[in-house]
Design a protein around this motif. Structure first.
Motif, PDB file in Angstrom:
ATOM      1  N   PHE A  37      18.344 -17.977 -35.109  1.00 48.48           N
ATOM      2  CA  PHE A  37      17.379 -18.843 -34.450  1.00 48.48           C
ATOM      3  C   PHE A  37      18.145 -19.947 -33.741  1.00 48.48           C
ATOM      4  O   PHE A  37      19.295 -20.223 -34.071  1.00 48.48           O
ATOM      5  N   ARG A  38      17.492 -20.590 -32.801  1.00 45.04           N
ATOM      6  CA  ARG A  38      18.106 -21.743 -32.160  1.00 45.04           C
ATOM      7  C   ARG A  38      17.048 -22.792 -31.875  1.00 45.04           C
ATOM      8  O   ARG A  38      15.864 -22.491 -31.744  1.00 45.04           O
ATOM      9  N   LYS A  43      12.605 -29.540 -29.060  1.00 45.07           N
ATOM     10  CA  LYS A  43      11.980 -28.252 -28.798  1.00 45.07           C
ATOM     11  C   LYS A  43      11.675 -27.518 -30.101  1.00 45.07           C
ATOM     12  O   LYS A  43      12.243 -27.806 -31.156  1.00 45.07           O
ATOM     13  N   GLU A  44      10.783 -26.554 -30.010  1.00 45.13           N
ATOM     14  CA  GLU A  44      10.437 -25.718 -31.152  1.00 45.13           C
ATOM     15  C   GLU A  44      11.563 -24.738 -31.456  1.00 45.13           C
ATOM     16  O   GLU A  44      12.244 -24.254 -30.553  1.00 45.13           O
ATOM     17  N   ARG A  45      11.764 -24.448 -32.729  1.00 45.00           N
ATOM     18  CA  ARG A  45      12.746 -23.460 -33.114  1.00 45.00           C
ATOM     19  C   ARG A  45      12.357 -22.088 -32.568  1.00 45.00           C
ATOM     20  O   ARG A  45      11.201 -21.680 -32.640  1.00 45.00           O
ATOM     21  N   GLY A  92      21.873 -25.396 -27.984  1.00 46.40           N
ATOM     22  CA  GLY A  92      21.017 -25.700 -29.111  1.00 46.40           C
ATOM     23  C   GLY A  92      21.765 -25.593 -30.416  1.00 46.40           C
ATOM     24  O   GLY A  92      22.947 -25.231 -30.465  1.00 46.40           O
ATOM     25  N   LEU A  93      21.068 -25.925 -31.478  1.00 47.18           N
ATOM     26  CA  LEU A  93      21.587 -25.750 -32.823  1.00 47.18           C
ATOM     27  C   LEU A  93      21.199 -24.348 -33.285  1.00 47.18           C
ATOM     28  O   LEU A  93      20.008 -24.027 -33.344  1.00 47.18           O
ATOM     29  N   TYR A  94      22.183 -23.529 -33.577  1.00 53.92           N
ATOM     30  CA  TYR A  94      21.957 -22.137 -33.948  1.00 53.92           C
ATOM     31  C   TYR A  94      21.981 -21.970 -35.456  1.00 53.92           C
ATOM     32  O   TYR A  94      22.930 -22.373 -36.119  1.00 53.92           O
ATOM     33  N   TYR A  95      20.918 -21.381 -35.977  1.00 49.94           N
ATOM     34  CA  TYR A  95      20.769 -21.154 -37.403  1.00 49.94           C
ATOM     35  C   TYR A  95      20.821 -19.670 -37.722  1.00 49.94           C
ATOM     36  O   TYR A  95      20.152 -18.866 -37.072  1.00 49.94           O
ATOM     37  N   CYS A  96      21.576 -19.328 -38.723  1.00 50.00           N
ATOM     38  CA  CYS A  96      21.531 -18.002 -39.313  1.00 50.00           C
ATOM     39  C   CYS A  96      20.448 -17.983 -40.378  1.00 50.00           C
ATOM     40  O   CYS A  96      20.211 -18.988 -41.049  1.00 50.00           O
TER      41      CYS A  96
END
Length: 124
Positions: A37-38, A43-45, A92-96
């Motif tokens: 996800f980012r 902004k919305e994820r 963006g901030l990238y989430y695993c």
């Protein structure tokens, strides 16, 4: 409980590449889907991509198709995101994340465990 640690983010110019890694540990409830996800500031994820346990089912949002590649190595409990031809809008901030018990690529609501995030910044 599952712990996820992302790495590989950074600053890159438009057109460049980055490779993100995500190492999972703890009770991962095999089979499990993994995804990325980012989220940009304010902004919305956004769900970017997901991959099934056996890598036979993969999903990408349209905006990254042909540029991003998700993969996984179950022996290492690790997922990867190869990002090529990066654009400023990829910033963006990238989430695993992990969707436990999933045979598919994981619906958005199925993802239960999250990493701390790794920042990707693409300059123009």
């Amino acid at each position: 409980q599952v712990q996820l640690v992302e790495s590989g983010g950074g600053l890159v110019q438009a057109g460049g590449s980055l490779r993100l890694s995500c190492a999972a540990s703890g009770r991962t409830f095999s089979p499990y889907a993994m995804g990325w996800f980012r989220q940009a500031p304010g902004k919305e994820r956004e769900f970017v991509t997901g991959i099934s346990w056996s890598s036979n089912i993969i999903y990408y949002i349209d905006s990254v198709k042909g540029r991003f590649t998700i993969s996984r190595d179950n022996a290492k409990n690790t997922a990867y995101l190869q990002m090529n031809s990066l654009k400023p809008e990829d910033t963006g901030l990238y989430y695993c994340a992990v969707a436990p018990g999933s045979y598919g690529y994981g619906g958005v609501q199925d993802y239960k465990y999250w990493g701390q995030g790794t920042q990707v910044t693409v300059s123009s």
